[in-house]
Design a protein around this motif. Structure first.
Motif, mmCIF file in Angstrom:
data_model
loop_
_atom_site.group_PDB
_atom_site.id
_atom_site.type_symbol
_atom_site.label_atom_id
_atom_site.label_comp_id
_atom_site.label_asym_id
_atom_site.label_seq_id
_atom_site.Cartn_x
_atom_site.Cartn_y
_atom_site.Cartn_z
ATOM 1 N N THR A 1 0.926 -1.225 0.314
ATOM 2 C CA THR A 1 -0.288 -0.592 0.109
ATOM 3 C C THR A 1 0.774 1.296 0.071
ATOM 4 O OG1 THR A 1 -1.356 -1.215 1.308
ATOM 5 C CG2 THR A 1 -1.979 1.010 1.311
ATOM 6 N N ILE A 2 1.605 0.918 1.307
ATOM 7 C CA ILE A 2 2.841 2.568 1.193
ATOM 8 C C ILE A 2 3.728 2.611 -0.555
ATOM 9 C CG2 ILE A 2 5.282 3.192 1.733
ATOM 10 C CD1 ILE A 2 3.819 1.811 4.466
ATOM 11 N N THR B 1 -5.384 9.501 3.779
ATOM 12 C CA THR B 1 -4.433 8.213 3.524
ATOM 13 C C THR B 1 -3.218 8.311 4.416
ATOM 14 O OG1 THR B 1 -5.353 8.545 1.854
ATOM 15 C CG2 THR B 1 -2.801 7.434 2.046
ATOM 16 N N ILE B 2 -2.733 9.247 5.047
ATOM 17 C CA ILE B 2 -1.843 9.189 6.334
ATOM 18 C C ILE B 2 -2.348 8.813 7.403
ATOM 19 C CG2 ILE B 2 -0.921 11.204 7.385
ATOM 20 C CD1 ILE B 2 -0.171 12.650 4.878
ATOM 21 N N SER B 3 -4.105 9.349 7.717
ATOM 22 C CA SER B 3 -4.104 9.082 9.111
ATOM 23 C C SER B 3 -4.474 6.908 9.033
ATOM 24 C CB SER B 3 -5.364 9.673 9.388
ATOM 25 O OG SER B 3 -5.323 10.694 9.815
ATOM 26 N N LEU C 1 -7.016 2.222 -0.736
ATOM 27 C CA LEU C 1 -6.104 3.845 -0.833
ATOM 28 C C LEU C 1 -5.310 4.249 -1.714
ATOM 29 C CD1 LEU C 1 -4.504 3.983 2.850
ATOM 30 C CD2 LEU C 1 -7.055 4.999 2.732
ATOM 31 N N SER C 2 -5.852 3.072 -2.055
ATOM 32 C CA SER C 2 -4.307 3.252 -3.771
ATOM 33 C C SER C 2 -5.596 3.451 -4.961
ATOM 34 C CB SER C 2 -4.162 1.449 -4.858
ATOM 35 O OG SER C 2 -2.700 1.320 -3.287
ATOM 36 N N HIS D 1 1.806 5.659 -7.802
ATOM 37 C CA HIS D 1 1.130 5.630 -8.792
ATOM 38 C C HIS D 1 0.362 5.808 -8.290
ATOM 39 C CE1 HIS D 1 4.112 2.407 -10.370
ATOM 40 N NE2 HIS D 1 3.861 2.179 -9.605
ATOM 41 N N ALA D 2 -0.957 6.176 -6.791
ATOM 42 C CA ALA D 2 -2.268 6.682 -6.605
ATOM 43 C C ALA D 2 -2.103 8.261 -6.755
ATOM 44 C CB ALA D 2 -2.296 7.050 -5.327
#
Length: 415
Positions: A274-275, A299-301, A364-365, A281-282
């Motif tokens: 995910t990271i 996203t950070i949270s 998230l992505s 790419h996201a």
């Protein structure tokens, strides 16, 4: 008409016979630190084609040989028999490292390590010396324990009959993870209601292993069928594993503990995927006004939440490891109960974070992360499949019953 998946499963059985005969002599690991270092090196290599192996249902023949030759399959063997006798915390770290790269490889060795504990607990000194040496040389144990179609997972119909100088086994197994890739296949069969493990050499007459595992996850674990048709086994290869559950031992907790470590490894791999994807790419959401998706506060949270929950799950897994070490060193009702309890608690947490992490990967992505050619869904498929081994809803009940009503957890391989 034969489907594509059936063709792949059939073709996967074409394993060269010399695959089992020319394994390199295994390295002997001497310390916990060396075990972790070697696991990290292997994981780096295993990760390179993990997605392709999953996508093609390609059996990890080269990788399994590297894995067992590395010496990692023998790290729990007691020092008195030439092994490293590593802590269970170290074993969990090894399992997590490998599973984060390829959870199928993480699972294949799972039953091997679990059965090594049964050899330590229930085998004769002569059997211990022989089989521990086999593993230190690089030989692999498979698994032929569970069956399908019975009332419960513990209702075994495979039978073993004892003769004067050998035993005969008849029955059928499923979920036989790693059996096709093993040198020895531990077959659990019952006699007079008691389970025994017969270590059957690969290619024994009457032993047929079929790679008919069609699960959508853990695709390359070869968790298919084992057929036993009048299989003769030398008495010196039979271990009375029922003894491990007739007295306080950590055998059941250890089996569950390794399962929990695989799930934690799946979570590790999914979070890192995910990271990497979000960074590379996201796209930022249209209303955010941001330049990069990695700057999105939501996203950070979410990444923070995943990391915190993973750390919590791994922390409880470490507590379980320490409890197992105490139970192995000094097995009592109290030490075994603590090991079983903490292992169950870890299993709940690693299951939850594995599923959450695999799901958040897509959330998230973004939509493009679902493209088939990326094969990122393997993380969710693997998490969903492997966490089904032992239902968390029952873990919650058992743990609650312990704290509320002082009822100890049952002592078996699924507790």
């Amino acid at each position: 008409m034969t489907s594509k998946i059936e063709i792949k499963l059939k073709d996967a059985q074409n394993i060269p016979r010399d695959f089992y005969q020319h394994d390199p002599l295994a390295h002997v690991i001497r310390s916990d630190e060396e075990a972790i270092q070697i696991a990290q090196q292997l994981a780096h290599e295993f990760a390179k084609e993990a997605s392709a192996r999953d996508y093609e249902r390609r059996l990890p023949l080269k990788e399994i040989e590297q894995y067992s030759a590395s010496g990692l399959w023998g790290i729990t063997i007691p020092k008195a028999f030439g092994g490293a006798g590593v802590s269970y915390r170290t074993l969990a770290e090894v399992v997590k490292i490998i599973s984060s790269a390829d959870s199928s490889l993480g699972q294949i060795a799972q039953n091997h390590w679990a059965f090594l504990e049964h050899i330590r607990l229930d085998a004769s000194p002569q059997q211990q010396e022989f089989f521990f040496d086999q593993v230190l040389q690089g030989k692999r144990f498979g698994n032929a324990f569970s069956e399908k179609g019975s009332k419960t997972v513990a209702d075994l119909t495979t039978v073993i009959e004892f003769e004067s100088d050998h035993a005969v086994i008849n029955g059928q197994k499923f979920f036989a993870t790693g059996a096709l890739l093993a040198h020895w296949v531990p077959v659990v069969a019952v006699n007079d209601g008691k389970p025994y493990a017969a270590l059957v050499p690969q290619h024994t007459p009457g032993l047929t292993i079929i790679n008919d595992w069609s699960g959508f996850g853990q695709r390359t674990t070869v968790s298919g069928s084992v057929l036993l048709d009048n299989v003769k086994v030398d008495l010196k290869y039979i271990v009375p594993i029922h003894q491990a559950f007739e007295r306080p031992t950590a055998a059941g907790a250890i089996s569950q503990f390794i399962q929990s470590a695989v799930d934690a490894g799946i979570a590790r791999g999914a979070i890192q995927e995910t990271i990497d994807y979000v960074r590379q790419h996201a796209r930022p959401w249209i209303d955010s006004g941001l330049e990069q998706a990695s700057q999105d506060p939501y996203t950070i949270s979410n990444i923070g939440e995943l990391k915190i929950k993973l750390r919590a799950a791994e922390a409880v897994l470490d507590l379980a490891a320490e409890a197992i070490d105490r139970a192995v060193e000094h097995a009592t009702e109290e030490t075994v109960s603590e090991a079983t309890l903490l292992t169950a608690e870890s299993k709940v947490l690693t299951t939850e974070i594995a599923l959450l992490a695999a799901n958040k990967l897509f959330e998230l992505s973004g939509t493009r992360s679902t493209l088939s050619e990326l094969n990122l869904d393997r993380h969710w498929r693997n998490a969903r499949t492997h966490t089904l081994h032992d239902p968390v809803r029952w873990k919650l009940n058992l743990v609650g019953n312990y704290y509320l009503n002082d009822i100890p957890l049952p002592r078996h391989a699924w507790s």
